[in-house]
Design a protein around this motif. Structure first.
Motif, PDB file in Angstrom:
ATOM      1  N   MET A  41       9.000 -48.722  -4.176  1.00  0.00           N
ATOM      2  CA  MET A  41       9.437 -48.972  -5.552  1.00  0.00           C
ATOM      3  C   MET A  41       9.663 -50.459  -5.764  1.00  0.00           C
ATOM      4  SD  MET A  41      11.903 -45.821  -6.623  1.00  0.00           S
ATOM      5  CE  MET A  41      12.599 -45.341  -5.067  1.00  0.00           C
ATOM      6  N   VAL A 160      15.039 -36.140 -15.461  1.00  0.00           N
ATOM      7  CA  VAL A 160      15.916 -35.567 -14.447  1.00  0.00           C
ATOM      8  C   VAL A 160      17.361 -35.887 -14.810  1.00  0.00           C
ATOM      9  CG1 VAL A 160      14.157 -35.586 -12.649  1.00  0.00           C
ATOM     10  CG2 VAL A 160      15.638 -37.549 -12.861  1.00  0.00           C
ATOM     11  N   VAL A 205      12.081 -40.718   3.832  1.00  0.00           N
ATOM     12  CA  VAL A 205      11.644 -41.306   2.558  1.00  0.00           C
ATOM     13  C   VAL A 205      12.445 -40.730   1.389  1.00  0.00           C
ATOM     14  CG1 VAL A 205       9.714 -41.255   0.914  1.00  0.00           C
ATOM     15  CG2 VAL A 205       9.320 -42.006   3.248  1.00  0.00           C
ATOM     16  N   ARG A 224       6.350 -47.214  -9.124  1.00  0.00           N
ATOM     17  CA  ARG A 224       5.687 -46.992  -7.843  1.00  0.00           C
ATOM     18  C   ARG A 224       4.325 -46.389  -8.131  1.00  0.00           C
ATOM     19  NH1 ARG A 224       5.888 -41.717  -5.666  1.00  0.00           N
ATOM     20  NH2 ARG A 224       5.668 -42.589  -3.592  1.00  0.00           N
ATOM     21  N   TRP A 227      -1.106 -41.549  -5.286  1.00  0.00           N
ATOM     22  CA  TRP A 227      -2.541 -41.306  -5.489  1.00  0.00           C
ATOM     23  C   TRP A 227      -2.955 -39.989  -4.872  1.00  0.00           C
ATOM     24  CZ3 TRP A 227      -6.162 -40.712  -1.512  1.00  0.00           C
ATOM     25  CH2 TRP A 227      -5.652 -40.910  -0.221  1.00  0.00           C
ATOM     26  N   PHE A 281      11.187 -40.108 -16.007  1.00  0.00           N
ATOM     27  CA  PHE A 281      10.148 -40.320 -14.995  1.00  0.00           C
ATOM     28  C   PHE A 281       8.809 -40.143 -15.691  1.00  0.00           C
ATOM     29  CE2 PHE A 281       7.828 -38.380 -11.197  1.00  0.00           C
ATOM     30  CZ  PHE A 281       7.726 -39.556 -10.488  1.00  0.00           C
ATOM     31  N   TYR A 317      -2.574 -31.884   2.476  1.00  0.00           N
ATOM     32  CA  TYR A 317      -1.636 -31.713   1.362  1.00  0.00           C
ATOM     33  C   TYR A 317      -2.282 -32.140   0.044  1.00  0.00           C
ATOM     34  CZ  TYR A 317       2.142 -32.683  -1.855  1.00  0.00           C
ATOM     35  OH  TYR A 317       2.918 -32.721  -2.980  1.00  0.00           O
TER      36      TYR A 317
HETATM   37  C1  HEM Z   1       5.334 -35.544  -4.790  1.00  0.00           C
HETATM   38  C2  HEM Z   1       8.298 -35.084  -8.601  1.00  0.00           C
HETATM   39  C3  HEM Z   1      10.310 -39.361  -7.635  1.00  0.00           C
HETATM   40  C4  HEM Z   1       7.728 -39.570  -3.572  1.00  0.00           C
HETATM   41  C5  HEM Z   1       6.005 -35.036  -5.876  1.00  0.00           C
HETATM   42  C6  HEM Z   1       5.761 -33.751  -6.480  1.00  0.00           C
HETATM   43  C7  HEM Z   1       6.591 -33.628  -7.532  1.00  0.00           C
HETATM   44  C8  HEM Z   1       7.374 -34.831  -7.617  1.00  0.00           C
HETATM   45  C9  HEM Z   1       6.711 -32.452  -8.491  1.00  0.00           C
HETATM   46  C10 HEM Z   1       4.736 -32.702  -6.005  1.00  0.00           C
HETATM   47  C11 HEM Z   1       5.399 -31.788  -4.983  1.00  0.00           C
HETATM   48  C12 HEM Z   1       4.555 -30.535  -4.726  1.00  0.00           C
HETATM   49  O1  HEM Z   1       3.593 -30.605  -3.936  1.00  0.00           O
HETATM   50  O2  HEM Z   1       4.850 -29.496  -5.334  1.00  0.00           O
HETATM   51  C13 HEM Z   1       9.081 -36.223  -8.680  1.00  0.00           C
HETATM   52  C14 HEM Z   1      10.037 -36.487  -9.736  1.00  0.00           C
HETATM   53  C15 HEM Z   1      10.601 -37.681  -9.472  1.00  0.00           C
HETATM   54  C16 HEM Z   1      10.002 -38.167  -8.238  1.00  0.00           C
HETATM   55  C17 HEM Z   1      10.338 -35.571 -10.914  1.00  0.00           C
HETATM   56  C18 HEM Z   1      11.636 -38.362 -10.320  1.00  0.00           C
HETATM   57  C19 HEM Z   1      12.837 -38.595  -9.937  1.00  0.00           C
HETATM   58  C20 HEM Z   1       9.797 -39.781  -6.440  1.00  0.00           C
HETATM   59  C21 HEM Z   1      10.161 -41.013  -5.800  1.00  0.00           C
HETATM   60  C22 HEM Z   1       9.469 -41.078  -4.647  1.00  0.00           C
HETATM   61  C23 HEM Z   1       8.620 -39.882  -4.575  1.00  0.00           C
HETATM   62  C24 HEM Z   1      11.156 -42.032  -6.333  1.00  0.00           C
HETATM   63  C25 HEM Z   1       9.564 -42.227  -3.672  1.00  0.00           C
HETATM   64  C26 HEM Z   1       9.362 -42.179  -2.433  1.00  0.00           C
HETATM   65  C27 HEM Z   1       6.817 -38.539  -3.586  1.00  0.00           C
HETATM   66  C28 HEM Z   1       5.745 -38.376  -2.615  1.00  0.00           C
HETATM   67  C29 HEM Z   1       5.043 -37.234  -2.974  1.00  0.00           C
HETATM   68  C30 HEM Z   1       5.709 -36.696  -4.143  1.00  0.00           C
HETATM   69  C31 HEM Z   1       5.447 -39.294  -1.431  1.00  0.00           C
HETATM   70  C32 HEM Z   1       3.752 -36.703  -2.332  1.00  0.00           C
HETATM   71  C33 HEM Z   1       2.606 -37.222  -3.165  1.00  0.00           C
HETATM   72  C34 HEM Z   1       1.193 -37.056  -2.652  1.00  0.00           C
HETATM   73  O3  HEM Z   1       0.911 -37.123  -1.464  1.00  0.00           O
HETATM   74  O4  HEM Z   1       0.285 -36.918  -3.506  1.00  0.00           O
HETATM   75  N1  HEM Z   1       6.992 -35.664  -6.601  1.00  0.00           N
HETATM   76  N2  HEM Z   1       9.083 -37.249  -7.800  1.00  0.00           N
HETATM   77  N3  HEM Z   1       8.857 -39.125  -5.681  1.00  0.00           N
HETATM   78  N4  HEM Z   1       6.770 -37.523  -4.494  1.00  0.00           N
HETATM   79 FE1  HEM Z   1       7.954 -37.381  -6.105  1.00  0.00          FE
END
Ligand code: HEM
Length: 344
Positions: A41, A160, A205, A224, A227, A281, A317
């Motif tokens: 971030m 959120v 993380v 952030r 992808w 978000f 994934y």
């Molecule tokens: C994936 C929501 C913030 C890191 C995801 C997923 C959702 C989500 C719904 C998909 C999970 C699934 O497979 O069902 C959110 C929301 C956020 C938020 C609503 C707002 C607060 C963050 C932040 C990070 C983060 C701040 C920082 C590290 C990740 C990562 C993935 C992910 C690494 C996997 C993505 C991938 O490989 O494509 N997030 N997220 N998220 N999120 Fe977040």
């Protein structure tokens, strides 16, 4: 600067394309030749060369009208892509204000917001909308404030709520998602909705990201990049519609990789909201096909290496496993093996 909006589709005949300018402004997500999850971030301040996706707080580009038309189609078939729990009304108004102000300030030739006390007028010229309403009185809008504004903003939106030292997924408009469902996640907390993500929990993380976000300050948004990859320029890759797009992953051949396989980049921005103390978000999705990506030689070289060396858990994934070898082979023609510079 006037944007020329394109008439294009993200389904059926897939007429979506990037102009040369859109390729140049694409937020390429890799700053080194390998990729692993991290708490990546940074302050969301204007950055990048003129015209880049980072120039304005909320980015509007040539795909605006096409994306809004696609969202309307998704909502017609499945109204549950928009949901807001009853206690989120203050956050809905916060979000409407933030998104209207950002679009009006960033693109005054396309959007205007006039405020006279709580009597507001919103003009959206590209979509032909001219709406007068009373801020705070939902009965003066044709639908809830969050739905009204997110039908006019590119990118998915989740709000959120913050309570008990946690973040809760309590409202959203989600029609351009990478295989997750608002209807499934609504009411979940930060750790619960991130449950399916591999490796990231173990390396801390999500604990660190949550701690950071609980202290997010108003007026200091952060961004952030995330992808994945998509076959065909399809915005709505939702679990609800998996039957429509899942099988596309088996259609990639050495002949059609360049046209069919897309890098899907999400520019995610997080904003503390003033009245509700919730966090907005915004997940803005950018698509680029391999043929377009390789027109920038340093991106071609780097993406080849990232994909080749990606941890298998992440590839699984993200759903890339089936067409990854064909794509790596195709990209290898554009990698001369030269060292790359750090940074994007
Ligand atoms: C994936 C929501 C913030 C890191 C995801 C997923 C959702 C989500 C719904 C998909 C999970 C699934 O497979 O069902 C959110 C929301 C956020 C938020 C609503 C707002 C607060 C963050 C932040 C990070 C983060 C701040 C920082 C590290 C990740 C990562 C993935 C992910 C690494 C996997 C993505 C991938 O490989 O494509 N997030 N997220 N998220 N999120 Fe977040």
């Amino acid at each position: 600067m006037n944007i020329t909006f394109k008439n294009e589709t993200f389904r059926d005949d897939y007429t979506f394309r990037n102009s040369p300018e859109a390729i140049r402004r694409f937020p390429f997500p890799f700053n080194e030749d390998k990729y692993m999850y991290s708490v990546n971030m940074e302050p969301h301040v204007p950055a990048g060369p003129a015209g880049h996706a980072y120039n304005k707080p909320i980015d509007v580009d040539e795909h605006y009208l096409g994306e809004m038309a696609d969202r309307a189609k998704v909502l017609k078939e499945d109204p549950l892509r928009y949901q807001a729990l009853p206690h989120m009304m203050a956050a809905q108004w916060d979000t409407l204000e933030l998104l209207m102000e950002a679009q009006a300030e960033g693109y005054p030739e396309h959007f205007t917001l006039e405020k006279n006390g709580d009597q507001w007028r919103w003009i959206n010229r590209p979509m032909g909308i001219d709406q007068t309403f009373t801020f705070g009185d939902a009965s003066t809008l044709p639908m809830e404030p969050l739905e009204f504004i997110t039908r006019q903003v590119q990118g998915d939106v989740v709000i959120v709520d913050q309570r008990d030292g946690q973040l809760w997924c309590d409202a959203g408009m989600v029609t351009t998602q990478a295989d997750w469902s608002l209807d499934f996640d609504i009411g979940m907390n930060f750790h619960e909705w991130h449950g399916p993500v591999p490796l990231a929990h173990e390396i801390g993380v999500f604990d660190r990201a949550l701690k950071f976000l609980l202290n997010l300050q108003q007026g200091k948004p952060v961004r952030r990049l995330n992808w994945t990859m998509t076959i065909n320029p399809r915005l709505d890759t939702s679990p609800e519609n998996y039957h429509k797009w899942g099988a596309d992953r088996a259609t990639v051949t050495p002949e059609n990789v360049g046209n069919k396989v897309h890098l899907r980049c999400e520019l995610q921005t997080l904003w503390r909201l003033p009245r509700s103390n919730a966090i907005l978000f915004v997940i803005r999705c950018y698509l680029i096909k391999m043929e377009e990506l390789v027109t920038v030689p340093k991106w071609a070289r780097r993406f080849h290496r990232v994909l080749r060396d990606l941890p298998p858990e992440l590839a699984d994934y993200k759903g890339l496993t089936r067409y990854r070898p064909t794509t790596i082979e195709w990209l290898s023609k554009f990698d001369d093996g030269q060292p790359t510079s750090p940074g994007i």
